[in-house]
Structures are given as structure tokens and as C-alpha cells.
Design a protein around this motif. Structure first.
Motif, PDB file in Angstrom:
ATOM      1  N   LEU A  65      32.586  43.430  44.374  1.00  9.00           N
ATOM      2  CA  LEU A  65      32.865  44.282  44.443  1.00  9.00           C
ATOM      3  C   LEU A  65      33.288  43.504  41.950  1.00  9.00           C
ATOM      4  CD1 LEU A  65      35.967  45.606  45.775  1.00  9.00           C
ATOM      5  CD2 LEU A  65      33.506  46.117  46.612  1.00  9.00           C
ATOM      6  N   ARG A  66      33.661  43.084  42.085  1.00  7.02           N
ATOM      7  CA  ARG A  66      33.084  42.479  40.448  1.00  7.02           C
ATOM      8  C   ARG A  66      32.249  42.841  39.989  1.00  7.02           C
ATOM      9  NH1 ARG A  66      36.808  36.970  40.415  1.00  7.02           N
ATOM     10  NH2 ARG A  66      39.019  38.361  40.445  1.00  7.02           N
ATOM     11  N   GLY A  70      31.397  45.676  37.218  1.00  8.56           N
ATOM     12  CA  GLY A  70      30.966  45.112  35.942  1.00  8.56           C
ATOM     13  C   GLY A  70      31.634  44.104  35.158  1.00  8.56           C
ATOM     14  N   LEU A  71      32.683  43.578  35.991  1.00 10.91           N
ATOM     15  CA  LEU A  71      33.636  43.449  35.535  1.00 10.91           C
ATOM     16  C   LEU A  71      34.003  41.665  35.717  1.00 10.91           C
ATOM     17  CD1 LEU A  71      36.851  45.389  37.119  1.00 10.91           C
ATOM     18  CD2 LEU A  71      36.250  45.070  34.596  1.00 10.91           C
ATOM     19  N   HIS A  75      35.966  37.294  34.169  1.00 10.26           N
ATOM     20  CA  HIS A  75      36.289  36.601  35.045  1.00 10.26           C
ATOM     21  C   HIS A  75      35.483  35.411  34.972  1.00 10.26           C
ATOM     22  CE1 HIS A  75      38.973  39.715  36.679  1.00 10.26           C
ATOM     23  NE2 HIS A  75      38.558  40.124  37.152  1.00 10.26           N
ATOM     24  N   GLY A  76      34.920  35.374  34.283  1.00  8.96           N
ATOM     25  CA  GLY A  76      34.195  34.254  33.479  1.00  8.96           C
ATOM     26  C   GLY A  76      33.006  34.368  34.509  1.00  8.96           C
ATOM     27  N   GLY A  77      32.819  34.994  35.023  1.00  8.79           N
ATOM     28  CA  GLY A  77      31.247  35.109  36.023  1.00  8.79           C
ATOM     29  C   GLY A  77      30.303  35.842  35.412  1.00  8.79           C
ATOM     30  N   ASP A 184      39.739  47.045  46.724  1.00 13.11           N
ATOM     31  CA  ASP A 184      40.028  45.679  47.536  1.00 13.11           C
ATOM     32  C   ASP A 184      41.635  45.532  47.702  1.00 13.11           C
ATOM     33  OD1 ASP A 184      40.015  43.021  47.389  1.00 13.11           O
ATOM     34  OD2 ASP A 184      39.581  42.271  45.254  1.00 13.11           O
ATOM     35  N   GLU A 185      41.136  45.828  49.286  1.00 12.96           N
ATOM     36  CA  GLU A 185      42.597  45.210  49.698  1.00 12.96           C
ATOM     37  C   GLU A 185      43.559  46.034  49.591  1.00 12.96           C
ATOM     38  OE1 GLU A 185      43.647  41.185  51.174  1.00 12.96           O
ATOM     39  OE2 GLU A 185      41.573  40.383  50.416  1.00 12.96           O
TER      40      GLU A 185
END
Ligand SMILES: Nc1ncnc2c1ncn2[C@@H]1O[C@H](COP(=O)(O)OP(=O)(O)OP(=O)(O)O)[C@@H](O)[C@H]1O
Ligand SMILES: [Mg+2]
Length: 274
Positions: A65-66, A70-71, A75-77, A184-185
Motif C-alpha cells: 500500500l505504501r 507513493g509513501l 519509510h526508507g523504502g 490498512d487494517e
């Protein structure tokens, strides 16, 4: 898990519907490439669908989902390879707010509301990409879906119950008038009654024409409303198929889903909830 990877056939209905989101061969890693989180993911959301994303803790659901919203960078991804297309156009390096403007909204895990702001101001903040009139229309829709948010509009969001904060988080995502809602949940840690309420609202939102990609730990709840589902395990899609097909598959149910066989004759799709 040792289950052999299987792909349940796609239903003819699904193939004929138009693709809204298409994730192709996507690989994602964190920490400068040292932690691989997704490998070779293929996943589609078609117009009008509710698609469930299932899988054990750490399988990579939130990461997916990130990537779509585009997020990842926050998160360093980063995407290592593959592509994500929305309305048949590659999203490439499109910014998170650019994706929101295109119609992709996300409600993050853990009810990330602004606790010091009022309920109403949280919702207004959600509509920041919208024109005044579109935001007013979206606000009206949200308070009709969640009447409790109208009743408590002047209360600080931090004073809402867990379920109400979750409704606010979903409501805030809806303020952007999405065509694709990423959840997300949404029912994590909530009482069964509230879980059912949120489930019904997801179906209602979907009935308004919004497609939904839903991460849900409660597999029974997710499959009761989903048209199609993907099971992630250890960074990969291990299974995918219609919710009905998944529920009818004894091996899959036992190995991954942790739920009992559906009662004979019970209708198991969103039409039953509507
Ligand atoms: N910001 C991050 N930096 C480094 N590694 C991360 C980061 N976020 C997630 N990971 C790792 O990526 C993998 C997938 O995590 P992700 O949060 O996507 O899983 P998940 O399926 O959403 O799990 P859960 O059900 O527990 O929410 C895990 O091994 C996790 O440790
Ligand atoms: Mg997660």
C-alpha cells in the motif's frame, strides 16, 4: 509455509472489467536495498471491485500500500523493479499528493488522526486537494456514512473511541473523493459490532463507485465482502482468486486462512451485506 504456490483461475467477469490499478512484477526494498520486502508482485484492482490483501505479519501488505500511495520514501523504502499503473498510466515517480489528486487515497494502519484537532478539522485537512464545493460535498457524504462524526464534530479527535478514530481515519481518506481507496487494517483491535459496522460502510463506499484495496487480518470479514483476494507470504503473492474460490479451497483455508468452511448455502459476497 510450504504450500505449493497456486494461482486460482481468474473469473471471466474479472477479465472483462476494466483495470484501475495494475501492479506488475513489483519488487521493493528498505534501508538502501538491504531489506527486501516485496518480490515480483503482480496484482490488479478492477473498477468497482473490493480486493482483499491477506497474509501473515511481515508478509509485505503495508509495504504494497505504501508503494501504491507513493509513501515508500518516507519509510526508507524504494521500488527496485517493476511498475504500478493507475488508469493504465505508469505512476512512476508521481508524488503522494499527485496520486491523491488522481484519485488514490489511503487510510493508514494505526488510525493516524490528528489527535489535537477537532473531528471536523481532521476531515477538512483530508479534503485539502479538493475545491471548496467538492470538499463540502465530500464532507456531507462522510457525515452521512458516519453520523457519529457529525455528532462529535467539535470534539478533539484524540478523545474519540478507537472505533470512532478508525471511522475518522477512513472518513478523512474519503474527503479526497477517491476512485481507489487503500485501507490498512481498518478494524484492527475493534469490537465485533464495530468491525461489522466498518465492513458495511466499506461495502457502501464501494457501492458509490469507489474501488477498494483492503488489508484485513480478519480473513472471514475480508472474504465476506471481497470480490477477489491475494494472499501474500514472505514477500510474494502465494495465492490469488475470487473470495468464493478461496473459501471453497480446503487446503488454502487450512494453511493460510485459519477459518472454518462456510456453511452450505450461505451467500458470501458483498451482495449479501448490502
Ligand atoms: N520502514 C522500514 N524499514 C525497514 N524494514 C521495514 C520497514 N517497514 C517494514 N519493513 C520490513 O518489511 C517487511 C514487510 O513489512 P510490512 O509492514 O509491509 O508487513 P505487513 O504484511 O504489513 O505486516 P503486519 O501484518 O504485521 O502489518 C517486514 O520484514 C518488515 O520488517
Ligand atoms: Mg501492515
Amino acid at each position: 509455509m510450504n504450500a505449493q504456490r497456486r494461482h486460482i483461475r481468474q473469473s471471466p467477469d474479472r477479465l472483462s472489467a476494466s483495470k484501475l490499478l495494475s501492479v506488475e512484477n513489483l519488487s521493493v526494498a528498505y534501508s538502501g536495498g538491504s531489506i527486501s520486502a516485496l518480490e515480483g508482485i503482480n496484482l490488479d484492482v478492477h473498477e468497482g471491485e473490493i480486493v482483499a490483501l491477506l497474509g501473515v505479519n511481515g508478509a509485505g501488505k503495508t509495504t504494497l500500500l505504501r508503494a501504491v500511495s507513493g509513501l515508500l520514501g518516507l519509510h526508507g523504502g524504494a521500488v527496485r523493479s517493476g511498475s504500478i499503473s493507475y488508469q493504465r498510466k505508469n505512476l512512476g515517480d508521481e508524488s503522494p499528493w499527485g496520486r491523491v489528486r488522481k484519485g488514490i487515497s489511503i487510510s493508514l494502519e494505526g488510525r493516524r488522526v490528528f489527535t489535537d484537532l477537532s473531528v471536523q478539522d481532521n476531515l477538512k485537512a483530508g479534503g485539502y486537494t479538493q475545491s471548496k464545493s467538492a470538499a463540502a460535498k465530500a464532507y456531507q457524504n462522510v457525515v452521512e456514512l458516519f453520523p457519529v462524526l457529525a455528532r462529535k464534530r467539535d470534539l478533539a479527535a484524540g478523545l474519540l473511541s478507537g472505533g470512532e478514530q478508525q471511522m475518522l481515519a477512513v472518513g478523512r481518506a474519503l474527503m479526497q473523493g477517491p476512485k481507489l481507496l487503500l485501507l490498512d487494517e481498518p478494524s484492527l483491535g475493534l469490537a465485533p459490532l464495530i468491525v461489522n459496522q466498518i465492513r458495511d460502510i466499506i461495502v457502501e463506499i464501494n457501492g458509490q463507485g469507489c474501488s477498494v484495496l483492503l488489508i484485513e487480518q480478519n480473513v472471514g470479514t475480508a472474504l465476506s465482502i471481497a470480490d477477489y483476494a491475494y494472499v501474500l507470504d514472505s514477500r510474494r503473492v502465494e495465492h490469488h482468486g475470487t473470495a468464493q474460490e478461496m473459501l471453497a479451497d480446503d487446503t488454502l483455508r487450512d494453511l493460510y486462512l485459519g477459518i472454518a468452511a462456510p456453511a452450505a448455502g450461505r451467500k458470501l459476497n458483498k451482495e449479501a451485506v448490502r
